[in-house]
Structures are given as structure tokens and as C-alpha cells.
Design a protein around this motif. Structure first.
Motif, short mmCIF file in Angstrom:
data_model
loop_
_atom_site.label_atom_id
_atom_site.label_comp_id
_atom_site.label_asym_id
_atom_site.label_seq_id
_atom_site.Cartn_x
_atom_site.Cartn_y
_atom_site.Cartn_z
N MET A 132 3.15 6.53 12.05
CA MET A 132 2.50 5.91 10.49
C MET A 132 2.48 7.74 9.26
O MET A 132 2.45 7.68 8.34
CB MET A 132 1.01 5.81 10.07
CG MET A 132 1.25 4.43 10.69
SD MET A 132 2.57 3.33 9.73
CE MET A 132 2.33 1.59 10.64
N ARG A 166 -7.91 -6.42 4.17
CA ARG A 166 -6.62 -6.54 4.20
C ARG A 166 -6.93 -6.92 2.41
O ARG A 166 -8.13 -7.66 2.18
CB ARG A 166 -5.84 -7.60 4.85
CG ARG A 166 -5.77 -7.66 6.00
CD ARG A 166 -4.42 -6.66 6.32
NE ARG A 166 -4.16 -5.13 6.71
CZ ARG A 166 -3.12 -4.76 6.26
NH1 ARG A 166 -2.41 -5.01 6.30
NH2 ARG A 166 -3.92 -3.14 6.50
N TRP A 196 0.40 5.52 16.90
CA TRP A 196 0.28 5.08 15.41
C TRP A 196 0.12 6.08 14.38
O TRP A 196 0.82 6.11 13.24
CB TRP A 196 -1.04 4.10 15.76
CG TRP A 196 -1.70 3.32 13.63
CD1 TRP A 196 -1.31 2.18 13.90
CD2 TRP A 196 -1.52 3.98 13.06
NE1 TRP A 196 -1.73 2.08 12.99
CE2 TRP A 196 -1.66 2.99 11.95
CE3 TRP A 196 -2.35 5.33 12.37
CZ2 TRP A 196 -2.30 3.02 10.56
CZ3 TRP A 196 -2.48 5.62 11.06
CH2 TRP A 196 -2.45 4.33 10.38
N TYR A 214 -8.45 -1.69 10.19
CA TYR A 214 -7.55 -2.54 8.90
C TYR A 214 -8.40 -2.86 8.35
O TYR A 214 -9.58 -4.14 8.53
CB TYR A 214 -6.97 -3.15 9.53
CG TYR A 214 -5.93 -2.36 9.74
CD1 TYR A 214 -5.78 -1.19 10.63
CD2 TYR A 214 -4.01 -3.14 9.48
CE1 TYR A 214 -4.14 -0.88 10.45
CE2 TYR A 214 -3.18 -2.29 9.81
CZ TYR A 214 -2.99 -1.07 10.54
OH TYR A 214 -2.15 0.16 10.74
N HIS A 240 0.77 -0.96 0.27
CA HIS A 240 -0.08 -0.45 -0.18
C HIS A 240 1.04 1.03 -0.04
O HIS A 240 0.31 2.60 -0.13
CB HIS A 240 -1.28 -0.11 1.36
CG HIS A 240 -0.51 -0.71 2.25
ND1 HIS A 240 -0.74 -1.71 3.01
CD2 HIS A 240 0.50 -0.13 3.59
CE1 HIS A 240 -0.16 -1.47 4.34
NE2 HIS A 240 1.08 -1.28 3.97
N ASN A 253 -9.01 0.34 4.29
CA ASN A 253 -8.39 0.37 4.66
C ASN A 253 -8.16 1.72 5.68
O ASN A 253 -7.86 2.78 5.28
CB ASN A 253 -7.29 0.19 3.90
CG ASN A 253 -6.06 -0.42 5.62
OD1 ASN A 253 -6.61 -1.55 6.31
ND2 ASN A 253 -4.77 -0.62 5.43
N TRP A 288 -1.94 6.09 0.60
CA TRP A 288 -1.93 5.02 0.75
C TRP A 288 -2.72 4.21 -0.80
O TRP A 288 -3.15 4.75 -1.47
CB TRP A 288 -2.34 4.49 1.24
CG TRP A 288 -1.36 4.59 2.96
CD1 TRP A 288 0.16 3.74 3.27
CD2 TRP A 288 -1.44 5.22 4.14
NE1 TRP A 288 0.66 5.10 4.23
CE2 TRP A 288 -0.75 5.54 5.08
CE3 TRP A 288 -2.78 5.77 4.07
CZ2 TRP A 288 -0.91 5.59 5.63
CZ3 TRP A 288 -3.09 6.44 5.66
CH2 TRP A 288 -2.05 6.87 6.42
C1 BEZ Z 1 -1.39 -1.77 6.73
O1 BEZ Z 1 -2.72 -1.22 6.25
O2 BEZ Z 1 -0.97 -2.08 7.54
C2 BEZ Z 1 -1.14 0.56 7.01
C3 BEZ Z 1 -1.88 1.14 6.84
C4 BEZ Z 1 -2.26 3.05 6.46
C5 BEZ Z 1 -0.49 2.68 7.21
C6 BEZ Z 1 -0.33 2.21 7.88
C7 BEZ Z 1 -0.25 0.59 7.53
#
Ligand code: BEZ
Length: 249
Positions: free
Chosen positions: A201, A241, A197, A239, A103, A134, A159
Motif C-alpha cells: 500500500m 468505511r 500490507w 478500517y 479514496h 481510516n 488518501w
Molecule cells: C482501504 O480502506 O481500502 C485502504 C486504505 C488505505 C490503503 C489501502 C486501502
């Protein structure tokens, strides 16, 4: 991954320790075999690269982050700083694997073409990364706070989170046969909370506010708390996936 922000491998491990924990699940789709040559694309700190090596495969880990590659090398892994958009391999691997990295790769056609070139005929491509939707609530909160504080809202979401249909078409368009592709919701506990986080991020988003970056963090955290922090104070991220296994035709 040239578009990835600069990582500090230590804080990444501490604040997002779940990334490799969940990665063991997608490894079962790879089924690494003794003496296979496998490329781990966006290998990060090498936790899963090591698991693949322990299965008896010869694995090369690549990542754009020098900090990650140093950590991976310290574990004795063959790990190299490489931009995933410009893979230098030619029909060398039985399989290409990737977890929680694609991503960050914003030119997916280039990545897929590089994976195709890297694989031997009949080779497989197994990966999991963020799917459509996501971290949608987190992004929406950052965008709202960004607009309120007069910032650049595009920094909230750098992303690539495709749908199943979108990504299947990309793989098939580049000569892959898709054996399995799926998307699923994975509510993900954040070991050190939402604030850490967000800081790890989305550093560029919060840094744009300079001396007001803590204020921006407070606002995003407050907006998310009712929906994402449970009665015991555990933060859980939204999240989604996308996971697939494809082979070269
Ligand atoms: C993840 O889905 O792993 C992710 C998404 C955004 C930022 C960081 C990680």
C-alpha cells in the motif's frame, strides 16, 4: 485513478484479498438488475465486476492500472484503462458502482461530476470507500517513523477519507439526492500481515529510505504490534468505511 501508485495485480490479490470479500456486502446496496448498464469505477482485478455481470447486468469496469485491467480482461470482462477523474461517458449507465477505490481519487469533485455525466437521468451511484479516520493508527505510526528518520511524512497518507457530512455536501452540490449514507468501523484482518500490507500500500513511503527501507518497515511494524496484532499473531487493521446510495435528481 491517476494518483494511485503502480500496482502488481498478483501481490495486491495476495496481500489484500479482503477487499473484494467485503465488497459483496456493498453490492447489496446496488441491487444490479438484468440488462442494466453498470459502470464499475476503480474495478481493480474485476472480482466484483464479475459478480455484477453474473447478476445479468452489462458491466464496464474501469481502472487506471494496466495490470489490474489485464487481470480483469483475462476473465472475459469489458474492462478499460481510464482515469476516474476524466470519465469519457455520456448518459450511458443506469448505475455507477465503486468499492474500495475512491479514496485513491484525490480530486473528488471531478470524479463526482464525471459520474453524473456518465449516468442516465434518475441513475444511481452506490459506493463504499475509506471514511474519516481510516487506517489512522497506521498513518500515525508511519508519520512518526518518517519524522524520526528524516523522511517526507506526507508520503504516509495520500488518501481521501471524508466524513459523512463532507461527502454528502459534495454529492448534493453536484445534483445528487442522497438516499442513504453511513460510516462504520470495520476491523479488517490482514491475510499476510502488516508488513506485506505496508509494502503493497505504501511503496513510495518506504522506498524513499533507500537501503534503510527495511529499518523503516521494522519500526512501523514494531510501533503497531501491541495495538494491532492479536494473541494469535493475526494482524487487524483499523478500517473505517463510508458507504452511500445516491440518485440523480
Ligand atoms: C482501504 O480502506 O481500502 C485502504 C486504505 C488505505 C490503503 C489501502 C486501502
Amino acid at each position: 485513478m491517476s494518483t494511485r501508485q503502480t500496482w502488481d495485480s498478483t501481490s495486491y490479490q495476495r496481500d489484500t484479498g479482503f477487499v473484494s470479500t467485503y465488497g459483496s456486502d456493498v453490492l447489496s446496496w446496488l441491487e444490479p438488475k438484468t440488462d442494466e448498464r453498470i459502470l464499475d469505477l476503480g474495478c481493480g482485478d474485476g472480482v466484483l465486476t464479475k459478480e455484477i455481470a453474473e447478476a445479468g447486468a452489462h458491466v464496464v469496469g474501469v481502472d487506471a492500472s494496466e495490470s489490474f485491467i489485464e487481470t480483469a480482461k483475462a476473465q472475459g470482462l469489458d474492462a478499460r484503462v481510464v482515469d476516474a477523474h476524466d470519465l469519457p461517458f455520456d448518459a450511458e449507465f443506469d448505475a455507477v458502482f465503486s468499492n474500495a477505490a475512491m479514496h485513491w481519487m484525490l480530486e473528488p469533485h471531478k470524479v463526482i461530476a464525471g459520474v453524473r455525466r456518465s449516468l442516465k437521468p434518475g441513475g444511481r451511484f452506490v459506493a463504499e470507500f475509506g471514511g474519516f479516520g481510516n487506517v489512522a493508527a497506521i498513518v500515525t505510526a508511519m508519520q512518526a517513523v518518517g519524522a524520526e528518520m528524516g523522511g517526507d511524512t506526507s508520503l504516509a497518507s495520500p488518501w481521501f477519507f471524508p466524513t459523512v457530512d463532507q461527502y454528502r455536501a459534495m454529492l448534493e452540490g453536484d445534483g445528487f439526492q442522497v438516499e442513504e449514507i453511513t460510516t462504520f468501523y470495520r476491523p479488517t484482518p490482514l491475510p499476510t500481515g502488516m508488513r506485506s500490507w505496508l509494502k503493497v500500500m505504501r511503496t513510495p513511503f518506504f522506498d524513499q529510505f533507500g537501503t534503510r527501507s527495511d529499518e523503516a518497515l521494522d519500526k512501523v511494524e514494531q510501533a503497531l504490534r501491541p495495538a494491532m496484532c492479536d494473541h494469535q499473531g493475526q494482524w487487524i487493521a483499523d478500517y473505517v468505511r463510508l458507504r452511500f446510495r445516491a440518485v440523480l435528481d
